[in-house]
Motif scaffolding. Structure first.
Motif: not given
Length: 909
Positions: A170-172, A117, A153, A119-121, A155, A129-130
């Motif tokens: 939301r997760e990009t 994953e 994912h 693109a996970h936050t 952007e 953060e990412k």
């Protein structure tokens, strides 16, 4: 001569590729491998683990950094065979979350780390953060990372996928992370197979799977996502192919995908070639480019330039990219550009020419066919349109005969100089005389252009024959060898004049391009420093009018029936009836119209749409003295660039306003939410006490008098407390909204303090109060009611947060041009670091002695009131213990003098 110098951009890209490869091979930077799919459940994690199994069998060190717990048996079984790094446990809102531990991976230093994953936050408390930032840190440390990613994912595709699926992801990740991956492996299955796996419970639990099929996992959504993932993978592979071409210094195109190039010239055949290219590009689903070569830098008003501009407009309407290339030789310029753009097919028109002319002089078509190498060349035969061209000959610019007369001057001066040198025996050799004439011809060519230079060449040969070749002063030639001298001299003069005039034209064209670039830079710089659509339009209109030497009118779309004219109200464009309708059409359709176009050509100027990223914001109209100038490609490109810059600036300004409005609304909503959450308990407590006491009084008829008196006192006290709370809330709302301007009058500070003490006398009965106000303290220009509220809040605050028997003091002193008023106590003081926070709304340092029944607004109101009086308030802890609040109030000018009675002395109690 062919220019074999390498392209600087290609060299830079090659250097970047080599540096990246060196960093990977030398261990300075680890590689990133992405297993890419179009939706959850296609098998990305499973494919990554299978590849990791194969790598481990080859003897490579592989560990699992983090695998998302998908609850899929096959995936879990594969992951169980690997060493797994411990996860980082983070507590978030009472829930323990498992996150990838970057430090554990850096300490383990495995050759390959698997991190699911991309693109996970990360949860709060993580280093980054990412997760893609975690992976970048691992790669920068020389570790190889394998990860997984879904197409939604990316952007750049977020808006597109949101429109397709109706789900906003939301997760990009930034696209540069995807583009920088060293390896990309596409994991792909059909939508039917994915839906079958979903229904079988291999992806989600049955209830989740049912909801997913009804929303995101629809067959149409999956097909669209699959196409996007395949296109992204193909784009990435094409980038790798281009890198390989650069690495091997291959000049020939690699036909992994088709790209067409159309040669555009003034010939009427070009229109047919462009249409043929469009049909071929559509059939091959390939991009295509329309290219013209500017050999001489000729004027844009020439018939040839106008015809090329017309062909460019046709190509743009059909979807081509248009490019004008400066160069010395047409064939070499076209082929060099085609190789840099990886063009696979070139289309060029063939016009009817006499056979002897083709054999003697050659043609561009023959040269391209001979030198094209691996590029396919399609020759499109022209139509029989010679009659039409003869019937409507293009208008030629008027000839300036004065330039031809000027060109004869330097040749005449060269002849006089040669005669003088011959008489004084400075130039006996005929070669020296020829050089003098050639220098004059070169100067005439550079100064006056090609036509006058040719006349100067002929005149130079004539003067040389008449004055310097025997028999003198006649045009007869005694020695036939002079015929060769004349021919060579004329040829060299013509060649010098042609090359020099071409150089001059190219220099002028380069200067024009430099001026346009500088003008665009100045326009962008000016627009970036302004706000407000009207100010932006005014600045842009004035600058563009200065650039083009004409009139400019700018219309903005205000969502009204007709666009609003915000600049150029006195221009001929605005004064013409119908200009507003043309602007409205341009805004509605997002296309150019007006003079120089095929749409509404009777308009005074050329109307261009102001196209932003979201919508068309308006239209810009430009009128110049010569309508033919509006058809020049250079002017069109300049105006389109200006319109684009203005549209982006207007959109940026609108977004700034929207962001400010959204921020104000968010802050207001936060204040309302905080106010409700803060005062809900404070409102309920007195209301509950009043309700309980009053109901007891009504229901119990035989209460003792002491009990009844106590209940009535409770009702009265809680009513006073509730009224004070509501007064604070109302006062704070007025101050925030600016609806309570101070009513300034001359007041004695002692009167205001005394009135404040009387209002809260019951709260101060158990405290010792000391008031020290000098007898000669000047009058202060204040709002008595507002300033009284300040002392009420400060004294009540001191009484609430100190124990019974403590001392509260109020002191005042004049310091320079202000009065310093101090309210202090000897209680526990303020918490360390809370000296500034205590003035924030709803902030409470610690529970008060009465159970914390305040609203947290008292000190915020004090600061707001003191601020509207032009003063300031500060808080601090006293060295001996206790808190101190200091008010600085400015002294007004022309203070009235009031005689004081003996009773008006300073007092202490």
């Amino acid at each position: 001569m062919t220019d074999s110098r390498p392209n600087p951009d290609a060299l830079l890209a090659l250097a970047e590729d080599e540096q990246k490869l060196d960093d990977t091979t030398t261990g300075k930077r680890g590689s990133l491998r992405i297993f890419f799919g179009y939706a959850a459940g296609v098998g990305k994690t499973y494919g990554m683990l299978e590849a990791a199994q194969a790598a481990r069998r080859e003897g490579r060190d592989v560990v699992v950094g983090y695998i998302e717990p998908h609850a899929r048996k096959e995936t879990q079984a594969l992951a169980a065979d690997f060493e797994t790094l411990p996860t980082k446990q983070l507590s978030y809102r009472g829930v323990t979350l498992r996150e990838f531990d970057v430090d554990a991976a850096l300490a383990r230093k495995a050759e390959i780390t698997l991190v699911d994953e991309l693109a996970h936050t990360n949860a709060e408390g993580s280093r980054h953060e990412k997760r893609w930032q975690d992976i970048e840190e691992l790669c920068a440390s020389g570790l190889h990372v394998w990860t997984t990613l879904n197409v939604q994912h990316l952007e750049s595709l977020n808006d597109v996928i949101g429109q397709i699926t109706g789900v906003q992801v939301r997760e990009t990740i930034p696209d540069h992370v995807f583009d920088a991956a060293d390896q990309l492996e596409l994991i792909d299955i059909t939508p039917e197979e994915l839906l079958g796996r979903l229904e079988a419970g291999k992806i989600y639990l049955p209830e989740q799977a049912k909801r997913a099929i009804q929303s995101f996992f629809q067959r149409s959504n999956l097909s669209a996502l699959r196409e996007l993932s395949l296109r992204q993978a193909a784009r990435r592979v094409h980038t790798d192919v281009e890198s390989a071409r650069r690495a091997r210094s291959v000049r020939q195109p690699w036909a992994t995908t088709d790209r067409l190039l159309v040669c555009v010239g003034p010939s009427p055949t070009t229109a047919r070639v462009i249409r043929t290219a469009k049909r071929m590009a559509s059939a091959l689903d390939a991009p295509w480019i329309a290219v013209s070569v500017d050999l001489t830098g000729a004027s844009s008003t020439s018939p040839a330039s106008q015809q090329i501009a017309e062909h460019f407009r046709l190509a743009e309407r059909l979807g081509a990219e248009t490019v004008t290339l400066p160069g010395q030789r047409m064939t070499e310029t076209i082929l060099e550009y085609a190789r840099t753009r990886n063009v696979t097919k070139i289309l060029i028109g063939k016009t009817d020419q006499p056979r002897w002319k083709r054999l003697l002089m050659g043609t561009v078509v023959d040269e391209i066919l001979e030198q094209s190498g691996e590029i396919d060349v399609y020759v499109i035969h022209g139509e029989k349109d010679q009659a039409a061209r003869v019937a409507t000959p293009p208008a030629r610019p008027p000839i300036d005969y004065w330039l031809y007369g000027k060109a004869a001057v330097p040749v005449g001066l060269a002849g006089l100089a040669a005669l003088a040198m011959k008489r004084w025996h400075f130039a006996d050799a005929e070669a020296n005389t020829v050089m003098i004439f050639l220098a004059a011809v070169a100067w005439a060519a550079f100064r006056f252009g090609r036509g006058p230079a040719i006349v100067a060449s002929l005149l130079a040969v004539t003067i040389f024959d008449f004055f310097f070749v025997p028999p003198f002063h006649t045009f007869a030639v005694a020695d036939t060898q002079y015929i060769v001298t004349f021919a060579v001299m004329l040829a060299i003069a013509l060649l010098i004049s042609t090359l020099t005039s071409r150089l001059r034209a190219q220099l002028e064209a380069m200067r024009d391009r430099q001026r346009r670039t500088a003008a665009l830079y100045e326009l962008g710089k000016q627009l970036s420093s302004l706000y407000g659509s009207s100010f932006l339009a005014k600045a842009a209109g004035e600058k563009i009018a200065e650039m083009v030497g004409g009139e400019v009118a700018i219309y903005l779309d205000r969502h009204a029936p007709s666009p609003e004219l915000v600049f150029g109200a006195r221009s001929s464009i605005a004064l013409q009836h119908g200009s507003s309708a043309v602007a409205h059409w341009v805004i509605q359709h997002g296309q150019m119209a007006g003079a120089g176009t095929s749409t509404l050509p009777s308009a005074v100027g050329l109307f261009l749409p102001l196209i932003g990223s979201q919508r068309v914001h308006g239209a810009m109209a430009v009128a110049v003295a010569s309508a033919a100038r509006l058809q020049q490609p250079e002017l069109r490109q300049l105006l389109e660039s200006c319109a684009s810059q203005l549209a982006i600036s207007i959109e940026r300004d609108a977004l700034v306003v929207e962001a400010a409005d959204a921020r104000v609304k968010a802050e207001a909503e936060q204040v309302r939410s905080s106010l409700l959450s803060s005062v809900s308990h404070d409102l309920k407590t007195p209301l509950a006490a009043i309700a309980g006491a009053s109901s007891t009084l009504l229901e119990a008829s035989s209460l003792p008098p002491s009990t009844r008196e106590q209940l009535l006192q409770t009702v009265a006290e809680e009513a006073v407390r509730l009224g004070r709370l509501l007064e604070n809330i109302l006062q704070m709302s007025k101050l925030d909204a600016g609806a309570s301007p101070p009513h300034l009058e001359w007041h004695m500070l002692e009167e205001i303090v005394g009135s404040s003490i009387r209002r809260i006398e019951k709260s101060l009965t158990q405290h010792q109060l000391i008031i020290q106000i000098p007898e000669q303290l000047p009058l202060l220009r204040l709002d008595g009611l507002l300033m009284e509220q300040v002392f009420v809040n400060l004294l009540e605050n001191a009484a609430r947060y100190t124990t019974a028997g403590s001392t509260i003091s109020v002191r005042a002193v004049v310091e320079g041009q202000e009065v310093r008023v101090t309210v202090a106590d000897n209680g526990p003081g303020l918490p360390a670091g809370a000296e500034e926070k205590v003035f924030d709304k709803f902030y409470r340092a610690f529970p008060s002695a009465d159970g914390g029944r305040g609203s947290g607004l008292g000190l915020a109101i004090c600061r707001a009131i003191v601020k509207v009086h032009g003063g300031r308030i500060e808080a601090a802890n006293l060295p001996a213990g206790g808190a101190e609040f200091v008010i600085h109030l400015p002294l007004a000018q022309d203070i009235p003098q009031v005689p004081l009675s003996p009773s008006d002395s300073s007092r202490a109690s």
